[in-house]
Design a protein around this motif. Structure first.
Motif, short mmCIF file in Angstrom:
data_model
loop_
_atom_site.label_atom_id
_atom_site.label_comp_id
_atom_site.label_asym_id
_atom_site.label_seq_id
_atom_site.Cartn_x
_atom_site.Cartn_y
_atom_site.Cartn_z
N TYR A 61 13.95 -18.24 -39.47
CA TYR A 61 14.97 -19.25 -39.22
C TYR A 61 15.35 -19.31 -37.75
O TYR A 61 15.50 -20.39 -37.17
N CYS A 62 15.53 -18.15 -37.12
CA CYS A 62 15.88 -18.13 -35.70
C CYS A 62 14.72 -18.67 -34.85
O CYS A 62 14.94 -19.36 -33.85
N ARG A 63 13.48 -18.34 -35.26
CA ARG A 63 12.33 -18.85 -34.51
C ARG A 63 12.25 -20.37 -34.62
O ARG A 63 11.98 -21.08 -33.64
N ALA A 64 12.50 -20.90 -35.82
CA ALA A 64 12.43 -22.35 -36.00
C ALA A 64 13.51 -23.07 -35.22
O ALA A 64 13.30 -24.16 -34.69
N ARG A 65 14.70 -22.42 -35.12
CA ARG A 65 15.81 -23.03 -34.40
C ARG A 65 15.81 -22.69 -32.91
O ARG A 65 16.62 -23.22 -32.15
N LYS A 66 14.90 -21.79 -32.52
CA LYS A 66 14.81 -21.35 -31.13
C LYS A 66 16.14 -20.77 -30.64
O LYS A 66 16.68 -21.13 -29.59
N ILE A 67 16.69 -19.85 -31.43
CA ILE A 67 17.93 -19.17 -31.06
C ILE A 67 17.69 -17.67 -31.07
O ILE A 67 16.74 -17.17 -31.72
N CYS B 93 19.75 -10.87 -40.17
CA CYS B 93 20.23 -10.98 -38.81
C CYS B 93 21.61 -11.64 -38.81
O CYS B 93 22.05 -12.18 -39.83
N SER B 94 22.26 -11.63 -37.66
CA SER B 94 23.63 -12.16 -37.60
C SER B 94 23.69 -13.65 -37.85
O SER B 94 24.71 -14.17 -38.32
N ASN B 95 22.60 -14.38 -37.57
CA ASN B 95 22.59 -15.82 -37.79
C ASN B 95 22.37 -16.20 -39.25
O ASN B 95 22.72 -17.29 -39.67
N CYS B 96 21.74 -15.31 -40.00
CA CYS B 96 21.37 -15.65 -41.38
C CYS B 96 22.28 -15.02 -42.43
O CYS B 96 22.23 -15.43 -43.59
N GLN B 97 23.09 -14.06 -42.06
CA GLN B 97 23.78 -13.27 -43.07
C GLN B 97 24.74 -14.08 -43.93
O GLN B 97 25.05 -13.71 -45.05
N SER B 98 25.21 -15.24 -43.41
CA SER B 98 26.18 -16.02 -44.19
C SER B 98 25.69 -17.40 -44.57
O SER B 98 26.43 -18.20 -45.11
N THR B 99 24.40 -17.70 -44.26
CA THR B 99 23.92 -19.05 -44.53
C THR B 99 22.68 -19.10 -45.40
O THR B 99 22.56 -19.95 -46.26
N GLN B 100 21.72 -18.18 -45.21
CA GLN B 100 20.48 -18.23 -45.98
C GLN B 100 19.77 -16.88 -45.92
O GLN B 100 20.13 -16.03 -45.10
N PRO B 101 18.77 -16.65 -46.79
CA PRO B 101 18.03 -15.40 -46.73
C PRO B 101 17.37 -15.23 -45.37
O PRO B 101 16.98 -16.20 -44.72
N CYS B 102 17.22 -13.99 -44.91
CA CYS B 102 16.58 -13.69 -43.64
C CYS B 102 15.14 -13.29 -43.93
O CYS B 102 14.88 -12.33 -44.67
N ILE B 103 14.18 -14.02 -43.37
CA ILE B 103 12.78 -13.84 -43.72
C ILE B 103 11.97 -13.56 -42.47
O ILE B 103 12.09 -14.26 -41.46
N TYR B 104 11.14 -12.50 -42.53
CA TYR B 104 10.19 -12.19 -41.46
C TYR B 104 8.79 -12.31 -42.05
O TYR B 104 8.35 -11.48 -42.84
N SER B 105 8.09 -13.37 -41.70
CA SER B 105 6.78 -13.60 -42.31
C SER B 105 5.66 -13.77 -41.30
O SER B 105 4.52 -14.00 -41.67
N GLN C 221 31.97 -18.49 -39.96
CA GLN C 221 31.09 -19.01 -38.93
C GLN C 221 30.48 -20.32 -39.41
O GLN C 221 30.05 -20.43 -40.56
N THR C 222 30.44 -21.30 -38.53
CA THR C 222 29.72 -22.53 -38.86
C THR C 222 28.23 -22.26 -38.80
O THR C 222 27.78 -21.33 -38.13
N SER C 223 27.45 -23.08 -39.49
CA SER C 223 26.01 -22.86 -39.54
C SER C 223 25.35 -23.31 -38.24
O SER C 223 25.64 -24.39 -37.71
N SER C 224 24.44 -22.49 -37.74
CA SER C 224 23.68 -22.86 -36.54
C SER C 224 22.65 -23.94 -36.84
O SER C 224 22.07 -24.52 -35.92
N LEU C 225 22.42 -24.19 -38.12
CA LEU C 225 21.44 -25.22 -38.50
C LEU C 225 22.04 -26.63 -38.48
O LEU C 225 21.32 -27.61 -38.68
N LEU C 226 23.35 -26.71 -38.29
CA LEU C 226 24.02 -28.02 -38.28
C LEU C 226 24.60 -28.26 -36.89
O LEU C 226 25.58 -27.64 -36.49
N SER C 227 23.96 -29.14 -36.15
CA SER C 227 24.34 -29.36 -34.76
C SER C 227 25.54 -30.28 -34.65
O SER C 227 25.84 -31.07 -35.54
N LEU C 228 26.22 -30.18 -33.50
CA LEU C 228 27.33 -31.07 -33.20
C LEU C 228 26.86 -32.52 -33.17
O LEU C 228 27.56 -33.43 -33.62
#
Length: 526
Positions: free
Chosen positions: A25-31, A39-51, A96-103
């Protein structure tokens, strides 16, 4: 609830920081990713996947593309929708607001709302909503309202926020348009950070209403009705159904939108109760919104017109409408109701095009509802001098609704969403019933337009794609096929050049001998 894709998470990286890897997810969002699991970005929004494999090369590019597709598949399906809300009890972790939803995406959806929906849902302030986008981290209730609005606007095919860039092989990029499912989940997640049951607010009332609108479009009728009742219950907990509450409000703007929200729920509950045979909760217990001179005067007058249309469909009518057996309706009562509808909204031509579509279709639909109640109570006559009490009345209703829609831009109809098509569908079904019983109703010459033509044009109107189900088009096409014995083809929005309601063009099908009609552009407004 549908299960999420089951990918084995990579074991925790050992050694130096150089060996750490970003999750999908972080790689796709470039964060930035801290490589924890989650990870801190995924813990409240979606599963954290390392593939992704650690080494570079063709296999890494293939895995990168597969991971990007997995992220999109997680966000796209509409089946993974919460069955019911949680208790609303606040939790210890910070919101925390989702990093996947931009302003940018949220602002795009709000702009679309105020252009397309605000004329019929005038319950939020544009400047206040735009300013709140910068502080959503501090207000889960406001964030839930914004994401609920975004979910509704994403369902509008003409107003979905545009994507910015497509993915590349080496650096996949998630489309900036979030899925409806993701936005619904975000709304419910945010509501769990505020104690909205014990401490409801106007924002939570409104977010429940928008969730109702979303689930109505998705044909989740029970869920939609649940959120409608939830919105009404929270409004009552705030005592916004009592006029005395408004006398103690010092904030005039807050008072204004509280009052408008009450009347929006008042109208919507009655419309949905008629559609789904539900009982009513809200009564006319507070004063109507006041209209002051200014840019919103036209919108408010149209809003009051809508209230006037539905205010006569209260407990007395619903008790008759919802009963399969019991006391019969009074003919004078229903005849008077038809007269009231006939002469209602006298200033409709002064309203916005979006409001005209809503008002004109709603009035004709309510006439159909009253007519159907007359049918079920045996109050109609083939020789009645009063047209509204005759069996042929749906022909007149269909004719009037077609003429009204022909004068409106297509965008005005689209802005009303799937709800307006369901009302046209009901009108078409009543016309089909009349033609099935009496195919020769109001006979016309071959050169004149008659009831059969009206029915087929209604099929074309219901065939519009407005961000919802196409079941109404299929069902009405089947009804027309049964009573007219014609094969239907084409749709209102079959061409990108379509700008208005279509007329009917007849030709013979050489292979089967069936009658076929195709749509032709009738007007070019909009």
């Amino acid at each position: 609830m549908a299960s999420q894709p089951q990918l084995q998470p990579q074991e925790q990286w050992k050694g130096s920081k150089k060996g750490k890897q970003a999750c999908d997810y972080c790689r796709a969002r470039k964060i930035r990713c801290d490589s924890n699991n989650p990870c801190s970005n995924c813990q409240s929004t979606q599963p954290c996947i390392y593939s992704l494999p650690k080494k570079k090369g063709p296999k890494r590019r293939e895995a990168s593309q597969a991971a990007f597709q997995t992220v999109k598949e997680y966000r796209d399906p509409r089946v993974n929708i919460p069955q019911s809300p949680k208790t609303g009890i606040s939790v210890d972790s910070a919101f925390q607001t989702s990093s996947l939803l931009s302003l940018e995406t949220m602002q795009s959806c709000l702009d679309a709302f105020f252009e397309q929906k605000y004329p019929i849902i005038p319950i939020i302030d544009r400047d206040q909503m735009s300013a709140s986008l910068l502080h959503l981290q501090d207000s889960p209730s406001q964030y839930s309202l914004v994401t609920a609005i975004c979910a509704l606007m994403t369902l509008q095919s003409e107003t979905s926020p545009p994507s910015r860039h497509g993915p590349s092989l080496d650096s996949p990029h998630i489309d900036s348009k979030p899925s409806v499912n993701f936005l619904i989940n975000e709304t419910c997640r945010a509501r769990n950070f505020c104690n909205y049951i014990d401490e409801p607010s106007l924002a939570t009332v409104q977010s429940s209403f928008f969730l109702f609108a979303v689930f109505f479009c998705l044909e989740r009728d029970n869920t939609a009705w649940f959120y409608m009742r939830e919105a009404i219950t929270m409004l009552q907990l705030l005592r916004l159904h009592e006029e005395a509450s408004y006398t103690t409000m010092n904030d005039i703007q807050y008072s204004t939108y509280c009052r408008r929200t009450f009347w929006l729920l008042f109208v919507t509950e009655r419309a949905y109760a008629l559609q789904r045979h539900h009982p009513l909760t809200l009564r006319r217990t507070i004063a109507l919104p006041t209209v002051e001179q200014g840019p919103e005067a036209t919108i408010l007058f149209g809003f009051l017109d809508l209230v006037a249309l539905f205010q006569n469909f209260g407990d007395a009518f619903l008790s008759l409408w919802n009963l399969s057996s019991g006391p019969t309706a009074s003919l004078p009562f229903l005849a008077k109701l038809q007269d009231v509808l006939q002469y209602s909204i006298p200033y409709v031509n002064e309203r916005t095009d979006i409001q005209k579509a809503d008002l004109l279709v709603s009035r004709q639909w309510l006439k159909t509802v009253v007519w159907k109640l007359c049918v079920s109570n045996g109050l109609l006559s083939s020789k009645s001098a009063v047209e509204s009490l005759s069996f042929r009345y749906p022909v007149t209703i269909a004719r009037d609704i077609i003429l009204a829609l022909r004068l409106l831009p297509l965008k005005a109809i689209q802005a009303n969403g799937i709800g307006i098509l369901e009302k046209v569908f009901d009108i078409g079904c009543s016309l089909a019933d009349v033609l099935s019983v009496n195919p020769n109703t109001m006979q016309v010459s071959a050169l004149e337009i008659g009831p059969r033509d009206y029915l087929m044009e209604l099929v074309q109107i219901v065939g519009m794609e407005l961000g919802g189900s196409s079941k109404f088009s299929r069902l009405l096409s089947l009804r027309a096929d049964e009573c007219l014995r014609v094969r239907l083809r084409g749709s209102l929005c079959s061409s990108n050049d379509s700008h208005g309601v279509h007329e009917i063009h007849w030709k013979e099908a050489a292979d089967t001998g069936d009658v076929v009609f195709e749509p032709m552009i009738l007007i070019g407004s909009g």
